[in-house]
Design an enzyme around this catalytic site. Structure first.
Site, short mmCIF file in Angstrom:
data_model
loop_
_atom_site.label_atom_id
_atom_site.label_comp_id
_atom_site.label_asym_id
_atom_site.label_seq_id
_atom_site.Cartn_x
_atom_site.Cartn_y
_atom_site.Cartn_z
N HIS A 167 3.41 71.50 17.42
CA HIS A 167 3.55 70.23 18.19
C HIS A 167 4.90 69.48 18.52
O HIS A 167 5.09 68.69 17.81
CB HIS A 167 2.61 69.09 17.61
CG HIS A 167 2.13 68.09 18.29
ND1 HIS A 167 2.57 67.82 19.77
CD2 HIS A 167 0.90 67.22 18.25
CE1 HIS A 167 2.09 66.85 19.99
NE2 HIS A 167 1.00 66.43 19.23
N ARG A 195 -2.77 60.05 22.46
CA ARG A 195 -1.08 59.70 22.45
C ARG A 195 -0.36 60.63 23.17
O ARG A 195 0.42 60.36 24.27
CB ARG A 195 -0.53 59.69 21.27
CG ARG A 195 -0.76 58.32 20.46
CD ARG A 195 -0.93 58.46 18.82
NE ARG A 195 -2.26 59.17 18.46
CZ ARG A 195 -3.43 58.59 18.53
NH1 ARG A 195 -3.27 57.15 18.54
NH2 ARG A 195 -4.50 59.23 18.24
N THR A 196 -0.59 61.75 22.90
CA THR A 196 0.01 62.95 23.61
C THR A 196 -0.17 62.85 25.05
O THR A 196 0.90 62.88 25.86
CB THR A 196 -0.01 64.19 22.95
OG1 THR A 196 -0.07 64.27 21.68
CG2 THR A 196 0.81 65.30 23.55
N ARG A 217 -1.97 71.46 26.16
CA ARG A 217 -2.72 71.44 24.66
C ARG A 217 -3.74 72.55 24.81
O ARG A 217 -4.46 72.19 25.73
CB ARG A 217 -3.08 70.16 24.33
CG ARG A 217 -3.88 70.04 22.88
CD ARG A 217 -4.24 69.00 22.29
NE ARG A 217 -3.09 68.43 21.87
CZ ARG A 217 -2.75 67.00 21.12
NH1 ARG A 217 -3.95 66.39 21.13
NH2 ARG A 217 -1.79 66.52 20.75
N LYS A 228 -16.20 78.70 34.35
CA LYS A 228 -16.77 79.76 35.07
C LYS A 228 -16.24 81.12 34.43
O LYS A 228 -16.54 82.30 35.11
CB LYS A 228 -16.66 79.83 36.57
CG LYS A 228 -16.89 78.47 37.15
CD LYS A 228 -16.53 78.59 38.71
CE LYS A 228 -16.69 77.03 39.26
NZ LYS A 228 -15.65 76.95 40.52
#
Ligand code: CP
Length: 302
Positions: free
Chosen positions: A129, A51-52, A101, A80
């Site tokens: 959030h 969703r986000t 996120r 890396k």
């Protein structure tokens, strides 16, 4: 709000949060516009999301902007050994705004301190959030006609649920009475309860789910967060602590709504979906309008 990062919900005042909700109403009426046609938004997801990430990307696309980014870091130079600092400083060269996120608590704050472009925290570990909270506020305001003086019941993983932490902090601005329903092991952290106490608001803690339904306005269900448990046996023991069935909400107020940030695992029986009191999929849709409003305000376009 122009150029102002959003890391924690408290980075924005109550007035700024309400302004976002007001602008979101405009985008709900007219979600397709061209105001972002000269802008590039970076969407950096170091942790899974449906969703986000996709509502942010949908929001940008519907406003005529471009999205760059990744949905997992394994194909990037992080693999890396590149640091978060160097990743952010590089991607800031390519974009006007970064949505990130990351599983590490505090990573979004760190990014905001070194980035020349604004950072929007799309979830940092079990911490916060804030854009989920803005869409939760929008959904509550839209369904209840107000944010003030409501009884909000929060159920499930109140310890690790970052959406719960941000929402409780935000709702402290609106004289909310909190009903906190969780297993003893997953109670709301005292650092979040502190915000309730500072405002002299009432909160009640329970381990049984349906004690409060008759006077609740909002039932905010959450998933037990498997990915935050270090002991899988502990998760197995409590994963099915709360399952909402349709008959359990039969005697609730007419205006009562069930919210859930989603994803759902099995804490809401799918029979509940057909109830007029189920609001979680509309809630997810509201995320597009709220994220459009947030980006427009941060970029100085509203
Ligand atoms: N509500 C929420 O954050 O959902 P996703 O994890 O799918 O983005």
């Amino acid at each position: 709000m122009k150029n102002k990062s959003l890391v924690s919900i408290n980075d924005y005042s109550k007035e700024e949060q309400l302004r976002i909700l007001e602008v979101a109403q405009e985008f709900e009426k007219k979600p397709v516009q061209t105001i972002l046609q000269d802008y590039v938004v970076a969407s950096l997801f170091f942790e899974p999301s449906t969703r986000t990430r996709l509502s942010f990307e949908s929001a940008v696309n519907r406003l005529g902007g471009k999205v760059i980014g990744f949905s997992e870091a394994t194909n990037t130079s992080v693999k890396k050994g590149e640091s978060l600092r160097d990743t952010i400083l590089t991607i800031a060269n390519y974009s006007d705004l970064i949505v990130m996120r990351n599983p590490v608590e505090g990573s979004a704050r760190f990014a905001s301190e070194i980035s020349p472009v604004p950072i929007i925290n799309a979830g940092d570990g079990a911490n916060q959030h804030p854009t989920q909270t803005l869409l939760d506020l929008y959904s509550i305001q839209k369904t209840q006609g107000t944010l003030d003086n409501l009884h909000v019941a929060l159920v499930g993983d109140l310890k690790y649920g970052r959406t719960v932490h941000s929402l409780v902090i935000a709702m402290c601005n609106f004289n909310t009475t909190f009903h906190l329903i969780s297993p003893l092991e997953l109670k709301l952290p005292s650092s979040v309860k502190m915000h309730i106490k500072e405002k002299n608001l009432s909160y009640f803690q329970y381990t049984e789910m349906n004690e409060v339904f008759s006077h609740a306005d909002i039932l905010y269900m959450t998933r037990i967060q498997r990915e935050r448990f270090s002991d899988p046996l502990e998760f197995e023991r409590i994963k099915n602590s709360y399952i909402l069935h349709k008959d359990m909400i039969a005697n609730t107020k007419d205006s009562f709504k069930v919210l859930h940030p989603l994803p759902r695992v099995n804490e809401i029986d799918i029979q509940v979906d057909s109830s007029e009191k189920a609001y979680y999929f509309e809630q997810a849709l509201n995320g597009v309008y709220v994220r459009q409003a947030l980006m427009a305000l941060i970029l100085g376009l509203r």
